[in-house]
Design a protein around this motif. Structure first.
Motif, mmCIF file in Angstrom:
data_model
loop_
_atom_site.group_PDB
_atom_site.id
_atom_site.type_symbol
_atom_site.label_atom_id
_atom_site.label_comp_id
_atom_site.label_asym_id
_atom_site.label_seq_id
_atom_site.Cartn_x
_atom_site.Cartn_y
_atom_site.Cartn_z
ATOM 1 N N ILE A 170 0.835 -1.191 0.000
ATOM 2 C CA ILE A 170 0.000 0.000 0.000
ATOM 3 C C ILE A 170 0.877 1.252 0.000
ATOM 4 O O ILE A 170 1.814 1.361 0.797
ATOM 5 C CB ILE A 170 -0.942 0.001 1.218
ATOM 6 N N PRO A 217 -6.605 1.772 0.805
ATOM 7 C CA PRO A 217 -7.931 1.134 0.770
ATOM 8 C C PRO A 217 -8.853 1.675 1.858
ATOM 9 O O PRO A 217 -8.395 2.084 2.929
ATOM 10 C CB PRO A 217 -7.621 -0.348 1.011
ATOM 11 N N ILE A 274 -2.743 -3.008 8.295
ATOM 12 C CA ILE A 274 -2.730 -3.481 6.917
ATOM 13 C C ILE A 274 -1.593 -2.825 6.143
ATOM 14 O O ILE A 274 -1.486 -1.595 6.115
ATOM 15 C CB ILE A 274 -4.083 -3.178 6.229
ATOM 16 N N THR A 327 -2.412 -5.594 -0.066
ATOM 17 C CA THR A 327 -3.666 -6.183 -0.516
ATOM 18 C C THR A 327 -3.325 -7.245 -1.564
ATOM 19 O O THR A 327 -2.166 -7.418 -1.931
ATOM 20 C CB THR A 327 -4.589 -5.125 -1.156
ATOM 21 N N ASP A 328 -4.361 -7.946 -2.034
ATOM 22 C CA ASP A 328 -4.172 -8.860 -3.162
ATOM 23 C C ASP A 328 -5.241 -8.573 -4.206
ATOM 24 O O ASP A 328 -6.076 -7.689 -4.018
ATOM 25 C CB ASP A 328 -4.154 -10.328 -2.711
ATOM 26 N N ASP A 339 -9.231 -8.502 -3.346
ATOM 27 C CA ASP A 339 -9.656 -7.545 -2.316
ATOM 28 C C ASP A 339 -9.363 -8.045 -0.905
ATOM 29 O O ASP A 339 -9.995 -7.605 0.052
ATOM 30 C CB ASP A 339 -11.136 -7.181 -2.448
ATOM 31 N N LEU A 393 -6.740 -8.492 2.418
ATOM 32 C CA LEU A 393 -5.830 -7.590 3.126
ATOM 33 C C LEU A 393 -4.765 -8.398 3.849
ATOM 34 O O LEU A 393 -5.044 -9.463 4.402
ATOM 35 C CB LEU A 393 -6.622 -6.776 4.145
ATOM 36 N N TYR A 419 -3.952 -12.741 6.885
ATOM 37 C CA TYR A 419 -4.668 -12.410 5.655
ATOM 38 C C TYR A 419 -6.143 -12.350 5.991
ATOM 39 O O TYR A 419 -6.667 -13.260 6.643
ATOM 40 C CB TYR A 419 -4.418 -13.472 4.589
ATOM 41 N N ASN A 445 -12.219 -11.095 1.658
ATOM 42 C CA ASN A 445 -13.295 -10.113 1.527
ATOM 43 C C ASN A 445 -14.573 -10.518 2.267
ATOM 44 O O ASN A 445 -15.534 -9.761 2.291
ATOM 45 C CB ASN A 445 -13.572 -9.780 0.063
#
Length: 152
Positions: A55, A61, A73, A76-77, A80, A82, A100, A103
């Protein structure tokens, strides 16, 4: 030992709070962005090769939940999800576990710390294990209904 909770989402700096006969637990979801000036080929390779998108401050995000303990955090991947440090700010020297969050707000253990995570990035998604140490709330207000928070 009684537990009390410290909301770290509103703090500008890292703090250490000690209260006699109390265990102070940092709470809240935070983001560890790097300066967009730091973007380079190495970070792009993590995104391209391992689906780890670190990030940067030009693309933070939006997070719509609250965690206990704190999850910081840092990536991300493409789904969506984290990636974050549990219980403290993200730090290469920290022993904070890496998790991890998909979503659906399901949490998985990735590695014992950030160094270990960075050493096994090539197959990190294949080694996810359910991790029940993180509790999700819709907001701090919801968490306050169950937990005793302190103000500093």
């Amino acid at each position: 030992m009684n537990k009390v909770y410290l909301d770290v989402t509103e703090l500008d700096k890292c703090v250490c709070v000690v209260i006699k006969d109390k265990e102070v637990i940092k709470a809240g979801i935070t983001v560890y962005p790097m300066s967009s000036n730091e973007k380079n080929e190495n970070y792009q390779q993590y995104a391209d090769n391992y689906d780890i998108h670190f990030i940067f401050d030009d693309d933070i995000p939006k997070l719509s939940f609250y965690t206990v303990p704190q999850v910081d955090i840092f990536a991300t991947d493409s789904e969506d999800g984290l990636i974050g440090s549990v219980g403290s700010m993200t730090d290469l020297e920290s022993d904070s576990p890496i998790c991890y969050i998909n979503n659906n707000k399901k949490c998985f253990f990735i590695a014992n710390n950030l160094k270990e995570f960075l050493e096994k990035t090539d197959n990190w998604k294949n080694n996810l294990k359910p991790y029940n140490e993180v509790v999700f709330y819709d907001s701090k207000l919801e968490a306050e209904k169950e937990l005793r928070f302190i103000n500093i």
